[in-house]
Design a protein around this motif. Structure first.
Motif, PDB file in Angstrom:
ATOM      1  N   LEU A  20       0.854  -1.181   0.000  1.00 36.76           N
ATOM      2  CA  LEU A  20       0.000   0.000   0.000  1.00 36.76           C
ATOM      3  C   LEU A  20       0.892   1.233   0.000  1.00 36.76           C
ATOM      4  O   LEU A  20       1.749   1.380   0.869  1.00 36.76           O
ATOM      5  CB  LEU A  20      -0.903   0.027   1.236  1.00 36.76           C
ATOM      6  CG  LEU A  20      -1.804  -1.180   1.440  1.00 36.76           C
ATOM      7  CD1 LEU A  20      -2.511  -1.093   2.791  1.00 36.76           C
ATOM      8  CD2 LEU A  20      -2.817  -1.261   0.324  1.00 36.76           C
ATOM      9  N   GLN A  22       0.890   5.414  -0.062  1.00 35.13           N
ATOM     10  CA  GLN A  22       0.058   6.595   0.155  1.00 35.13           C
ATOM     11  C   GLN A  22       0.870   7.837  -0.189  1.00 35.13           C
ATOM     12  O   GLN A  22       2.040   7.949   0.165  1.00 35.13           O
ATOM     13  CB  GLN A  22      -0.392   6.658   1.612  1.00 35.13           C
ATOM     14  CG  GLN A  22      -1.354   7.774   1.896  1.00 35.13           C
ATOM     15  CD  GLN A  22      -1.829   7.753   3.338  1.00 35.13           C
ATOM     16  OE1 GLN A  22      -1.297   7.041   4.171  1.00 35.13           O
ATOM     17  NE2 GLN A  22      -2.840   8.531   3.618  1.00 35.13           N
ATOM     18  N   SER A  46     -10.000  -6.108   5.010  1.00 35.53           N
ATOM     19  CA  SER A  46     -11.035  -5.313   4.338  1.00 35.53           C
ATOM     20  C   SER A  46     -10.448  -3.930   4.080  1.00 35.53           C
ATOM     21  O   SER A  46      -9.798  -3.347   4.956  1.00 35.53           O
ATOM     22  CB  SER A  46     -12.271  -5.164   5.203  1.00 35.53           C
ATOM     23  OG  SER A  46     -12.890  -6.406   5.404  1.00 35.53           O
ATOM     24  N   VAL A  47     -10.683  -3.405   2.888  1.00 34.28           N
ATOM     25  CA  VAL A  47     -10.175  -2.089   2.525  1.00 34.28           C
ATOM     26  C   VAL A  47     -11.365  -1.183   2.268  1.00 34.28           C
ATOM     27  O   VAL A  47     -12.274  -1.533   1.500  1.00 34.28           O
ATOM     28  CB  VAL A  47      -9.281  -2.170   1.268  1.00 34.28           C
ATOM     29  CG1 VAL A  47      -8.783  -0.788   0.874  1.00 34.28           C
ATOM     30  CG2 VAL A  47      -8.121  -3.113   1.508  1.00 34.28           C
ATOM     31  N   MET A  48     -11.360  -0.018   2.908  1.00 31.14           N
ATOM     32  CA  MET A  48     -12.432   0.956   2.716  1.00 31.14           C
ATOM     33  C   MET A  48     -11.787   2.310   2.399  1.00 31.14           C
ATOM     34  O   MET A  48     -10.687   2.607   2.857  1.00 31.14           O
ATOM     35  CB  MET A  48     -13.280   1.081   3.972  1.00 31.14           C
ATOM     36  CG  MET A  48     -14.026  -0.193   4.310  1.00 31.14           C
ATOM     37  SD  MET A  48     -14.906  -0.126   5.867  1.00 31.14           S
ATOM     38  CE  MET A  48     -15.903   1.313   5.689  1.00 31.14           C
ATOM     39  N   ARG A  49     -12.492   3.086   1.634  1.00 35.56           N
ATOM     40  CA  ARG A  49     -11.983   4.413   1.275  1.00 35.56           C
ATOM     41  C   ARG A  49     -13.111   5.413   1.459  1.00 35.56           C
ATOM     42  O   ARG A  49     -14.234   5.187   1.024  1.00 35.56           O
ATOM     43  CB  ARG A  49     -11.508   4.415  -0.173  1.00 35.56           C
ATOM     44  CG  ARG A  49     -11.005   5.748  -0.620  1.00 35.56           C
ATOM     45  CD  ARG A  49     -10.526   5.687  -2.039  1.00 35.56           C
ATOM     46  NE  ARG A  49     -10.081   6.999  -2.445  1.00 35.56           N
ATOM     47  CZ  ARG A  49      -9.873   7.357  -3.683  1.00 35.56           C
ATOM     48  NH1 ARG A  49     -10.051   6.495  -4.649  1.00 35.56           N
ATOM     49  NH2 ARG A  49      -9.473   8.572  -3.965  1.00 35.56           N
ATOM     50  N   SER A  50     -12.807   6.511   2.085  1.00 34.63           N
ATOM     51  CA  SER A  50     -13.800   7.578   2.192  1.00 34.63           C
ATOM     52  C   SER A  50     -13.337   8.742   1.334  1.00 34.63           C
ATOM     53  O   SER A  50     -12.153   9.051   1.268  1.00 34.63           O
ATOM     54  CB  SER A  50     -13.973   8.015   3.650  1.00 34.63           C
ATOM     55  OG  SER A  50     -12.787   8.577   4.131  1.00 34.63           O
ATOM     56  N   ILE A  51     -14.271   9.361   0.677  1.00 35.00           N
ATOM     57  CA  ILE A  51     -13.975  10.463  -0.222  1.00 35.00           C
ATOM     58  C   ILE A  51     -14.527  11.761   0.375  1.00 35.00           C
ATOM     59  O   ILE A  51     -15.706  11.828   0.702  1.00 35.00           O
ATOM     60  CB  ILE A  51     -14.561  10.233  -1.623  1.00 35.00           C
ATOM     61  CG1 ILE A  51     -13.960   8.952  -2.211  1.00 35.00           C
ATOM     62  CG2 ILE A  51     -14.279  11.415  -2.529  1.00 35.00           C
ATOM     63  CD1 ILE A  51     -14.575   8.550  -3.531  1.00 35.00           C
ATOM     64  N   GLN A  52     -13.652  12.723   0.540  1.00 35.19           N
ATOM     65  CA  GLN A  52     -14.097  14.020   1.048  1.00 35.19           C
ATOM     66  C   GLN A  52     -14.413  14.929  -0.130  1.00 35.19           C
ATOM     67  O   GLN A  52     -13.702  14.943  -1.122  1.00 35.19           O
ATOM     68  CB  GLN A  52     -13.007  14.656   1.907  1.00 35.19           C
ATOM     69  CG  GLN A  52     -12.702  13.868   3.146  1.00 35.19           C
ATOM     70  CD  GLN A  52     -11.572  14.510   3.954  1.00 35.19           C
ATOM     71  OE1 GLN A  52     -10.831  15.320   3.444  1.00 35.19           O
ATOM     72  NE2 GLN A  52     -11.464  14.109   5.207  1.00 35.19           N
TER      73      GLN A  52
END
Length: 53
Positions: A20, A22, A46-52
């Motif tokens: 990974l 970044q 588990s991979v999660m992504r939040s978008i601002q």
């Protein structure tokens, strides 16, 4: 991954890993922030992504 890095991480060179990387943008140019190696022996991931916005 290579034998020298594998030895440092207590892994075998052929062991699968998830890499990974970044980075952030600074002055509209990518700026390296971090690199993480996750070995398969870590188990379920588990991979999660939040978008601002």
């Amino acid at each position: 991954m290579g034998p020298s890095r594998a030895k440092l991480l207590d892994l075998r060179a052929p062991d699968p890993v998830l890499v990974l990387t970044q980075y952030v943008r600074h002055a509209n140019r990518p700026f390296y922030l971090a690199k993480c190696l996750i070995a398969a022996r870590a188990g379920h991931l588990s991979v999660m992504r939040s978008i601002q916005s």
